[in-house]
Design a protein around this motif. Structure first.
Motif, PDB file in Angstrom:
ATOM      1  N   ASP A 139       0.865  -1.194   0.000  1.00  0.00           N
ATOM      2  CA  ASP A 139       0.000   0.000   0.000  1.00  0.00           C
ATOM      3  C   ASP A 139       0.896   1.238   0.000  1.00  0.00           C
ATOM      4  O   ASP A 139       1.077   1.906   0.999  1.00  0.00           O
ATOM      5  CB  ASP A 139      -0.919  -0.033   1.232  1.00  0.00           C
ATOM      6  N   PHE A 140       1.441   1.535  -1.156  1.00  0.00           N
ATOM      7  CA  PHE A 140       2.512   2.518  -1.298  1.00  0.00           C
ATOM      8  C   PHE A 140       2.107   3.917  -0.848  1.00  0.00           C
ATOM      9  O   PHE A 140       2.896   4.653  -0.291  1.00  0.00           O
ATOM     10  CB  PHE A 140       2.973   2.550  -2.760  1.00  0.00           C
ATOM     11  N   ASP A 141       0.836   4.285  -1.096  1.00  0.00           N
ATOM     12  CA  ASP A 141       0.385   5.629  -0.699  1.00  0.00           C
ATOM     13  C   ASP A 141      -0.269   5.623   0.682  1.00  0.00           C
ATOM     14  O   ASP A 141      -0.772   6.645   1.142  1.00  0.00           O
ATOM     15  CB  ASP A 141      -0.556   6.220  -1.742  1.00  0.00           C
ATOM     16  N   HIS A 142      -0.270   4.484   1.345  1.00  0.00           N
ATOM     17  CA  HIS A 142      -0.782   4.337   2.712  1.00  0.00           C
ATOM     18  C   HIS A 142      -2.218   4.835   2.873  1.00  0.00           C
ATOM     19  O   HIS A 142      -2.571   5.426   3.887  1.00  0.00           O
ATOM     20  CB  HIS A 142       0.123   5.059   3.721  1.00  0.00           C
ATOM     21  N   ASN A 143      -3.068   4.533   1.891  1.00  0.00           N
ATOM     22  CA  ASN A 143      -4.468   4.959   2.007  1.00  0.00           C
ATOM     23  C   ASN A 143      -5.391   3.835   2.476  1.00  0.00           C
ATOM     24  O   ASN A 143      -6.602   3.988   2.501  1.00  0.00           O
ATOM     25  CB  ASN A 143      -4.961   5.546   0.681  1.00  0.00           C
ATOM     26  N   GLY A 144      -4.810   2.696   2.852  1.00  0.00           N
ATOM     27  CA  GLY A 144      -5.614   1.587   3.362  1.00  0.00           C
ATOM     28  C   GLY A 144      -6.218   0.722   2.283  1.00  0.00           C
ATOM     29  O   GLY A 144      -7.003  -0.181   2.578  1.00  0.00           O
ATOM     30  N   LEU A 145      -5.823   0.950   1.029  1.00  0.00           N
ATOM     31  CA  LEU A 145      -6.342   0.188  -0.101  1.00  0.00           C
ATOM     32  C   LEU A 145      -5.196  -0.164  -1.041  1.00  0.00           C
ATOM     33  O   LEU A 145      -4.243   0.621  -1.177  1.00  0.00           O
ATOM     34  CB  LEU A 145      -7.381   1.010  -0.876  1.00  0.00           C
ATOM     35  N   LEU A 146      -5.288  -1.314  -1.687  1.00  0.00           N
ATOM     36  CA  LEU A 146      -4.343  -1.632  -2.751  1.00  0.00           C
ATOM     37  C   LEU A 146      -4.978  -1.262  -4.070  1.00  0.00           C
ATOM     38  O   LEU A 146      -6.152  -1.559  -4.318  1.00  0.00           O
ATOM     39  CB  LEU A 146      -3.992  -3.121  -2.756  1.00  0.00           C
ATOM     40  N   GLN A 147      -4.173  -0.608  -4.895  1.00  0.00           N
ATOM     41  CA  GLN A 147      -4.613  -0.187  -6.217  1.00  0.00           C
ATOM     42  C   GLN A 147      -3.517  -0.513  -7.218  1.00  0.00           C
ATOM     43  O   GLN A 147      -2.366  -0.748  -6.832  1.00  0.00           O
ATOM     44  CB  GLN A 147      -4.867   1.331  -6.213  1.00  0.00           C
ATOM     45  N   LYS A 148      -3.854  -0.497  -8.479  1.00  0.00           N
ATOM     46  CA  LYS A 148      -2.858  -0.726  -9.521  1.00  0.00           C
ATOM     47  C   LYS A 148      -1.703   0.249  -9.379  1.00  0.00           C
ATOM     48  O   LYS A 148      -0.543  -0.112  -9.567  1.00  0.00           O
ATOM     49  CB  LYS A 148      -3.518  -0.594 -10.900  1.00  0.00           C
ATOM     50  N   SER A 149      -1.999   1.482  -8.998  1.00  0.00           N
ATOM     51  CA  SER A 149      -0.957   2.501  -8.862  1.00  0.00           C
ATOM     52  C   SER A 149       0.059   2.146  -7.776  1.00  0.00           C
ATOM     53  O   SER A 149       1.227   2.538  -7.865  1.00  0.00           O
ATOM     54  CB  SER A 149      -1.576   3.873  -8.586  1.00  0.00           C
ATOM     55  N   ASP A 150      -0.353   1.400  -6.747  1.00  0.00           N
ATOM     56  CA  ASP A 150       0.590   0.977  -5.711  1.00  0.00           C
ATOM     57  C   ASP A 150       1.653   0.056  -6.308  1.00  0.00           C
ATOM     58  O   ASP A 150       2.847   0.191  -6.013  1.00  0.00           O
ATOM     59  CB  ASP A 150      -0.131   0.255  -4.572  1.00  0.00           C
ATOM     60  N   PHE A 151       1.229  -0.874  -7.147  1.00  0.00           N
ATOM     61  CA  PHE A 151       2.178  -1.785  -7.777  1.00  0.00           C
ATOM     62  C   PHE A 151       3.097  -1.036  -8.741  1.00  0.00           C
ATOM     63  O   PHE A 151       4.280  -1.338  -8.843  1.00  0.00           O
ATOM     64  CB  PHE A 151       1.425  -2.916  -8.492  1.00  0.00           C
ATOM     65  N   GLN A 152       2.545  -0.044  -9.446  1.00  0.00           N
ATOM     66  CA  GLN A 152       3.359   0.775 -10.340  1.00  0.00           C
ATOM     67  C   GLN A 152       4.389   1.588  -9.562  1.00  0.00           C
ATOM     68  O   GLN A 152       5.542   1.715  -9.974  1.00  0.00           O
ATOM     69  CB  GLN A 152       2.460   1.711 -11.168  1.00  0.00           C
ATOM     70  N   SER A 153       3.976   2.136  -8.423  1.00  0.00           N
ATOM     71  CA  SER A 153       4.892   2.929  -7.594  1.00  0.00           C
ATOM     72  C   SER A 153       6.026   2.069  -7.059  1.00  0.00           C
ATOM     73  O   SER A 153       7.180   2.514  -6.999  1.00  0.00           O
ATOM     74  CB  SER A 153       4.132   3.584  -6.437  1.00  0.00           C
ATOM     75  N   ILE A 154       5.711   0.843  -6.661  1.00  0.00           N
ATOM     76  CA  ILE A 154       6.758  -0.064  -6.197  1.00  0.00           C
ATOM     77  C   ILE A 154       7.732  -0.359  -7.329  1.00  0.00           C
ATOM     78  O   ILE A 154       8.958  -0.333  -7.138  1.00  0.00           O
ATOM     79  CB  ILE A 154       6.149  -1.360  -5.629  1.00  0.00           C
ATOM     80  N   ARG A 208       7.221  -2.983 -14.403  1.00  0.00           N
ATOM     81  CA  ARG A 208       5.878  -2.405 -14.518  1.00  0.00           C
ATOM     82  C   ARG A 208       4.888  -3.430 -15.058  1.00  0.00           C
ATOM     83  O   ARG A 208       3.750  -3.496 -14.600  1.00  0.00           O
ATOM     84  CB  ARG A 208       5.918  -1.172 -15.412  1.00  0.00           C
ATOM     85  N   GLU A 209       5.335  -4.215 -16.028  1.00  0.00           N
ATOM     86  CA  GLU A 209       4.464  -5.255 -16.582  1.00  0.00           C
ATOM     87  C   GLU A 209       4.090  -6.289 -15.510  1.00  0.00           C
ATOM     88  O   GLU A 209       2.955  -6.761 -15.473  1.00  0.00           O
ATOM     89  CB  GLU A 209       5.150  -5.943 -17.760  1.00  0.00           C
ATOM     90  N   GLU A 210       5.046  -6.625 -14.660  1.00  0.00           N
ATOM     91  CA  GLU A 210       4.751  -7.587 -13.592  1.00  0.00           C
ATOM     92  C   GLU A 210       3.749  -7.000 -12.601  1.00  0.00           C
ATOM     93  O   GLU A 210       2.875  -7.707 -12.119  1.00  0.00           O
ATOM     94  CB  GLU A 210       6.040  -8.023 -12.894  1.00  0.00           C
ATOM     95  N   GLY A 211       3.873  -5.708 -12.304  1.00  0.00           N
ATOM     96  CA  GLY A 211       2.888  -5.042 -11.450  1.00  0.00           C
ATOM     97  C   GLY A 211       1.504  -5.101 -12.074  1.00  0.00           C
ATOM     98  O   GLY A 211       0.507  -5.390 -11.402  1.00  0.00           O
ATOM     99  N   ASN A 212       1.435  -4.841 -13.387  1.00  0.00           N
ATOM    100  CA  ASN A 212       0.160  -4.927 -14.106  1.00  0.00           C
ATOM    101  C   ASN A 212      -0.385  -6.349 -14.087  1.00  0.00           C
ATOM    102  O   ASN A 212      -1.599  -6.561 -13.951  1.00  0.00           O
ATOM    103  CB  ASN A 212       0.329  -4.469 -15.560  1.00  0.00           C
ATOM    104  N   MET A 213       0.520  -7.327 -14.209  1.00  0.00           N
ATOM    105  CA  MET A 213       0.094  -8.729 -14.211  1.00  0.00           C
ATOM    106  C   MET A 213      -0.512  -9.103 -12.857  1.00  0.00           C
ATOM    107  O   MET A 213      -1.563  -9.754 -12.803  1.00  0.00           O
ATOM    108  CB  MET A 213       1.292  -9.624 -14.530  1.00  0.00           C
ATOM    109  N   ILE A 214       0.138  -8.682 -11.777  1.00  0.00           N
ATOM    110  CA  ILE A 214      -0.390  -8.985 -10.446  1.00  0.00           C
ATOM    111  C   ILE A 214      -1.758  -8.354 -10.263  1.00  0.00           C
ATOM    112  O   ILE A 214      -2.691  -8.997  -9.779  1.00  0.00           O
ATOM    113  CB  ILE A 214       0.586  -8.503  -9.345  1.00  0.00           C
ATOM    114  N   TRP A 215      -1.897  -7.085 -10.680  1.00  0.00           N
ATOM    115  CA  TRP A 215      -3.196  -6.436 -10.555  1.00  0.00           C
ATOM    116  C   TRP A 215      -4.234  -7.158 -11.414  1.00  0.00           C
ATOM    117  O   TRP A 215      -5.394  -7.315 -11.017  1.00  0.00           O
ATOM    118  CB  TRP A 215      -3.128  -4.953 -10.914  1.00  0.00           C
ATOM    119  N   GLY A 216      -3.824  -7.641 -12.585  1.00  0.00           N
ATOM    120  CA  GLY A 216      -4.727  -8.421 -13.440  1.00  0.00           C
ATOM    121  C   GLY A 216      -5.197  -9.701 -12.765  1.00  0.00           C
ATOM    122  O   GLY A 216      -6.370 -10.086 -12.886  1.00  0.00           O
ATOM    123  N   PHE A 217      -4.308 -10.364 -12.032  1.00  0.00           N
ATOM    124  CA  PHE A 217      -4.688 -11.566 -11.279  1.00  0.00           C
ATOM    125  C   PHE A 217      -5.736 -11.220 -10.219  1.00  0.00           C
ATOM    126  O   PHE A 217      -6.691 -11.975 -10.006  1.00  0.00           O
ATOM    127  CB  PHE A 217      -3.474 -12.199 -10.591  1.00  0.00           C
TER     128      PHE A 217
END
Length: 195
Positions: free
Chosen positions: A18-33, A54-63
């Motif tokens: 949860d990169f932005d620490h907002n209590g939610l996971l979003q695609k943008s968190d994986f991109q930020s990592i 970045r592609e792996e982050g997108n893949m995880i969010w896709g899962f």
């Protein structure tokens, strides 16, 4: 079914991702990592390796979207994260979990093992902590625990062993519990977002 300590460890991992620490996971968190890892490993902006992260982050969010059968899913909370991890990542048996853990470790090693010697040095290990914004003060302690043969490096086998401990063990003294720093570290306090 996940045990209490396993759930605590997954909650800890949620707070790290949860990169932005907002209590939610979003695609943008994986991109930020992915961006953070690229910066701290010295990968330049348009490098193929950077795009792969970045592609792996997108893949995880896709899962995650596929698991919840919501192609337009924007975010998940910690309960949904644990459900996803329990049913998708852990799978139906230990063989699925072992394959998923080994896959993650191979990807981590591919990114952070800069000289490709199949060993993670103390400096390379510290870059993992910095990239994922895990408190660096825990890095030495964790490194020593994971370096089972005390040769000053973490081998692939030692890293896999630690990851197996982190995800599978319900033993509070398991060496891999601190793979991502001290559990419950105050550094990762997410804010609950109200909608």
């Amino acid at each position: 079914m996940l045990q209490e300590l396993q759930i605590r460890k997954l909650e800890h991992l949620f707070r790290i991702i949860d990169f932005d620490h907002n209590g939610l996971l979003q695609k943008s968190d994986f991109q930020s990592i992915a961006d953070n890892v690229a910066i701290f490993t010295g990968i330049i902006e348009d490098d193929d390796h950077d795009n792969l992260l970045r592609e792996e982050g997108n893949m995880i969010w896709g899962f995650i979207q596929a698991y919840f059968q919501q192609p337009n899913l924007q975010n998940i909370d910690v309960k949904q994260w644990i459900e996803f991890m329990e049913n998708f990542f852990f799978g139906a048996d230990d063989e699925v979990l072992d394959q998923n853990i080994t896959l993650i470790i191979n990807r981590l090693q591919n990114v952070f093992d800069k000289n490709k010697d199949q060993l993670i040095s103390r400096l390379e290990f510290m870059s993992i902590f910095v990239s994922f914004r895990v408190e660096v003060r825990f890095a030495n302690q964790c490194f020593k625990a994971m370096d089972l043969n005390s040769d000053g490096y973490i081998s692939t086998d030692e890293l896999v062993h630690a990851a197996m401990n982190f995800f599978k063990s319900n033993d509070p003294d398991a060496l891999g519990n601190q793979l991502f720093g001290e559990l419950g570290s105050s550094h990762f306090q997410s804010v609950k977002v109200q909608y």
